[in-house]
Design an enzyme around this catalytic site. Structure first.
Site, PDB file in Angstrom:
ATOM      1  N   MET A 165     -12.173   4.665  -0.148  1.00 24.99           N
ATOM      2  CA  MET A 165     -12.754   4.986   1.163  1.00 24.99           C
ATOM      3  C   MET A 165     -13.367   6.372   1.026  1.00 24.99           C
ATOM      4  O   MET A 165     -12.883   7.361   1.607  1.00 24.99           O
ATOM      5  CB  MET A 165     -11.654   4.945   2.244  1.00 24.99           C
ATOM      6  N   ASP A 211      -6.372  -6.189   5.008  1.00 31.30           N
ATOM      7  CA  ASP A 211      -5.785  -4.852   4.914  1.00 31.30           C
ATOM      8  C   ASP A 211      -5.741  -4.191   6.284  1.00 31.30           C
ATOM      9  O   ASP A 211      -6.779  -3.944   6.902  1.00 31.30           O
ATOM     10  CB  ASP A 211      -6.653  -4.021   3.952  1.00 31.30           C
ATOM     11  N   GLY A 212      -4.508  -3.901   6.741  1.00 36.76           N
ATOM     12  CA  GLY A 212      -4.345  -3.135   7.970  1.00 36.76           C
ATOM     13  C   GLY A 212      -3.536  -3.876   9.019  1.00 36.76           C
ATOM     14  O   GLY A 212      -3.911  -4.977   9.437  1.00 36.76           O
ATOM     15  N   SER A 226       0.851  -1.199   0.000  1.00 40.83           N
ATOM     16  CA  SER A 226       0.000   0.000   0.000  1.00 40.83           C
ATOM     17  C   SER A 226       0.876   1.235   0.000  1.00 40.83           C
ATOM     18  O   SER A 226       1.650   1.468   0.937  1.00 40.83           O
ATOM     19  CB  SER A 226      -0.891   0.004   1.245  1.00 40.83           C
ATOM     20  N   MET A 241     -11.198  -5.673   6.213  1.00 40.85           N
ATOM     21  CA  MET A 241     -10.374  -4.695   6.932  1.00 40.85           C
ATOM     22  C   MET A 241      -9.977  -5.287   8.280  1.00 40.85           C
ATOM     23  O   MET A 241     -10.838  -5.724   9.046  1.00 40.85           O
ATOM     24  CB  MET A 241     -11.141  -3.388   7.178  1.00 40.85           C
ATOM     25  N   ASP A 299      -4.757   3.722  -1.669  1.00 40.64           N
ATOM     26  CA  ASP A 299      -5.787   4.067  -0.687  1.00 40.64           C
ATOM     27  C   ASP A 299      -6.327   5.467  -0.926  1.00 40.64           C
ATOM     28  O   ASP A 299      -5.617   6.448  -0.720  1.00 40.64           O
ATOM     29  CB  ASP A 299      -5.200   3.982   0.726  1.00 40.64           C
ATOM     30  N   HIS A 342      -8.503   1.322  -3.563  1.00 38.49           N
ATOM     31  CA  HIS A 342      -9.396   1.098  -2.415  1.00 38.49           C
ATOM     32  C   HIS A 342     -10.111   2.413  -2.132  1.00 38.49           C
ATOM     33  O   HIS A 342      -9.499   3.360  -1.633  1.00 38.49           O
ATOM     34  CB  HIS A 342      -8.532   0.621  -1.234  1.00 38.49           C
ATOM     35  N   MET A 388      -8.913   8.357   0.166  1.00 35.87           N
ATOM     36  CA  MET A 388      -9.710   8.794   1.325  1.00 35.87           C
ATOM     37  C   MET A 388     -10.193  10.213   1.100  1.00 35.87           C
ATOM     38  O   MET A 388      -9.426  11.051   0.606  1.00 35.87           O
ATOM     39  CB  MET A 388      -8.847   8.764   2.589  1.00 35.87           C
ATOM     40  N   GLY A 391      -8.794   4.362   7.381  1.00 40.35           N
ATOM     41  CA  GLY A 391      -8.519   5.785   7.539  1.00 40.35           C
ATOM     42  C   GLY A 391      -7.059   6.121   7.754  1.00 40.35           C
ATOM     43  O   GLY A 391      -6.622   7.201   7.384  1.00 40.35           O
ATOM     44  N   HIS A 428      -1.494  -1.318  -4.091  1.00 36.79           N
ATOM     45  CA  HIS A 428      -2.739  -0.931  -3.423  1.00 36.79           C
ATOM     46  C   HIS A 428      -2.733   0.590  -3.217  1.00 36.79           C
ATOM     47  O   HIS A 428      -1.818   1.138  -2.601  1.00 36.79           O
ATOM     48  CB  HIS A 428      -2.793  -1.676  -2.087  1.00 36.79           C
TER      49      HIS A 428
END
Ligand code: DX5
Ligand code: ZN
Length: 221
Positions: free
Chosen positions: A66, A173-174, A6, A135, A33, A64, A35, A140, A31
């Protein structure tokens, strides 16, 4: 086992180089992200980053989302060069429609569930998707602790995927690092998203990815 570094944890001043290094080290996908400061309490990046990375790597760019209104941005990310769009179950009143829109754009589609969302939320949409993303932190932010309470859910998702949609990726993820990756892998994940454990390792991206792979090989083989 596939690895999806990511870039949220990458050095944005050297983003192209860092992605190229991840590719040389055997990453399977990148990946991205996204947001919006509304769906999650943080703002990250938009289609322009995908567009800049597109000529830098041959790896699939999975995005991804969000964001509160994913439907409004699907075309923009596809035009920028995204190969897969991952959309959240939460807050989407017309998830089936969103999924069909991604498919109509000719891209891979995944559905993401947050830590408090049960595995069963995926059951009816599963036949329509290429991947599911569980997740293992609240979305976030990077650098959070892996929530071990998600492990039984990963097992339930794996069981459901094998029954309803064999071949669908089960991605996590995470908080994925050399300690938690084997836990997620033995629960049934076959794609690991990793941000800080890949781009934040002081020995570099290649060493970090080799270590992650070695950690999961012990449980997968
Ligand atoms: C969290 C993001 C993750 C994040 C993972 O909201 O969806 O992809 O970058 O970062 P680490 O691996 O540092 O937890
Ligand atoms: Zn993510």
């Amino acid at each position: 086992m596939k690895l999806a570094p990511s870039i949220l944890a990458a050095d944005f001043a050297r983003l192209g180089e860092q992605v190229a290094e991840a590719e040389r080290a055997g990453a399977d996908r990148i990946h991205v992200d996204v947001m919006d400061g509304h769906f999650v309490p943080n703002i990250s990046m938009g289609p322009v980053i995908v567009q800049s990375l597109r000529p830098v790597t041959r790896l699939p760019l999975e995005t991804h989302l969000m964001i509160s209104d994913p439907d409004a941005y699907l075309e923009a990310f596809v035009e920028a060069g995204s190969d897969a769009l991952l959309v959240h179950w939460e807050g989407n009143n017309n998830l089936h429609r969103t999924v069909q829109r991604v498919k109509a754009l000719g891209k891979r589609v995944g559905v993401v569930i947050n830590p408090a969302t049960p595995a069963a939320a995926l059951e009816e949409i599963l036949p329509d998707v290429d991947q599911v993303l569980v997740m293992t932190v609240n979305p976030g932010f990077g650098h959070q602790h892996f929530l071990e309470t998600t492990l039984p859910k990963i097992r339930r998702v794996r069981e459901m995927v094998d029954r309803i949609k064999p071949g669908c990726d089960v991605e996590v993820d995470g908080g994925i690092d050399t300690t938690t990756a084997p836990l997620a892998a033995s629960a049934g994940a076959n794609v690991l998203v990793a941000g800080s454990s890949v781009f934040g390792d002081r020995d570099g991206v290649t060493a970090a990815m080799n270590r992650l792979r070695a950690a999961v090989e012990k449980v997968v083989n």
